[in-house]
Write a protein that holds these residues in place. Structure first.
Motif, mmCIF file in Angstrom:
data_model
loop_
_atom_site.group_PDB
_atom_site.id
_atom_site.type_symbol
_atom_site.label_atom_id
_atom_site.label_comp_id
_atom_site.label_asym_id
_atom_site.label_seq_id
_atom_site.Cartn_x
_atom_site.Cartn_y
_atom_site.Cartn_z
ATOM 1 N N PHE A 1 0.831 -1.204 0.000
ATOM 2 C CA PHE A 1 0.000 0.000 0.000
ATOM 3 C C PHE A 1 0.866 1.254 0.000
ATOM 4 N N GLN A 2 1.956 1.247 0.759
ATOM 5 C CA GLN A 2 2.863 2.392 0.784
ATOM 6 C C GLN A 2 3.468 2.623 -0.599
ATOM 7 N N ALA A 3 3.875 1.554 -1.268
ATOM 8 C CA ALA A 3 4.455 1.677 -2.608
ATOM 9 C C ALA A 3 3.416 2.195 -3.600
ATOM 10 N N LEU A 4 2.175 1.743 -3.457
ATOM 11 C CA LEU A 4 1.106 2.202 -4.332
ATOM 12 C C LEU A 4 0.864 3.696 -4.138
ATOM 13 N N GLN A 5 0.793 4.136 -2.898
ATOM 14 C CA GLN A 5 0.586 5.556 -2.610
ATOM 15 C C GLN A 5 1.744 6.391 -3.138
ATOM 16 N N SER A 6 2.955 5.901 -2.971
ATOM 17 C CA SER A 6 4.148 6.606 -3.436
ATOM 18 C C SER A 6 4.142 6.741 -4.959
ATOM 19 N N SER A 7 3.728 5.674 -5.662
ATOM 20 C CA SER A 7 3.714 5.731 -7.128
ATOM 21 C C SER A 7 2.639 6.690 -7.627
ATOM 22 N N LYS B 1 1.725 9.464 -6.107
ATOM 23 C CA LYS B 1 2.242 10.816 -5.899
ATOM 24 C C LYS B 1 3.223 11.200 -7.001
ATOM 25 N N ARG B 2 4.036 10.255 -7.457
ATOM 26 C CA ARG B 2 5.003 10.546 -8.521
ATOM 27 C C ARG B 2 4.338 10.769 -9.850
ATOM 28 N N GLN B 3 3.154 10.193 -10.069
ATOM 29 C CA GLN B 3 2.473 10.319 -11.369
ATOM 30 C C GLN B 3 1.693 11.625 -11.497
ATOM 31 N N LEU B 4 1.393 12.283 -10.394
ATOM 32 C CA LEU B 4 0.626 13.520 -10.472
ATOM 33 C C LEU B 4 1.451 14.622 -11.145
ATOM 34 N N PRO B 5 0.799 15.431 -12.016
ATOM 35 C CA PRO B 5 1.542 16.494 -12.716
ATOM 36 C C PRO B 5 1.951 17.609 -11.810
#
Length: 62
Positions: free
Chosen positions: A50-56, A58-62
């Motif tokens: 879940f932490q990795a999913l949340q982190s990914s 955040k990185r995808q947001l413009p």
């Protein structure tokens, strides 16, 4: 199982540090078995998935 292994291959291709190639067919079978039945469930149950999913996300947001 085929879908699971294909998704695993896709996921591994996105990793920064790729895994070393299989040294033999037995090595390949054992590594796939261990990842499917031990490593991944432990990753999910520990909350790291879940932490990795949340982190990914955040990185995808413009």
């Amino acid at each position: 199982m085929i879908l699971s292994i294909s998704m695993q291959g896709k996921g591994h291709s996105l990793e920064k540090h790729t895994a070393e190639p299989f040294s033999s067919p037995i090595n390949g079978i054992m590594r796939i078995f261990l990842e499917q039945w031990i490593t991944f469930p432990r990753f999910v149950l520990s909350g790291h998935w879940f932490q990795a999913l949340q982190s990914s996300k955040k990185r995808q947001l413009p």
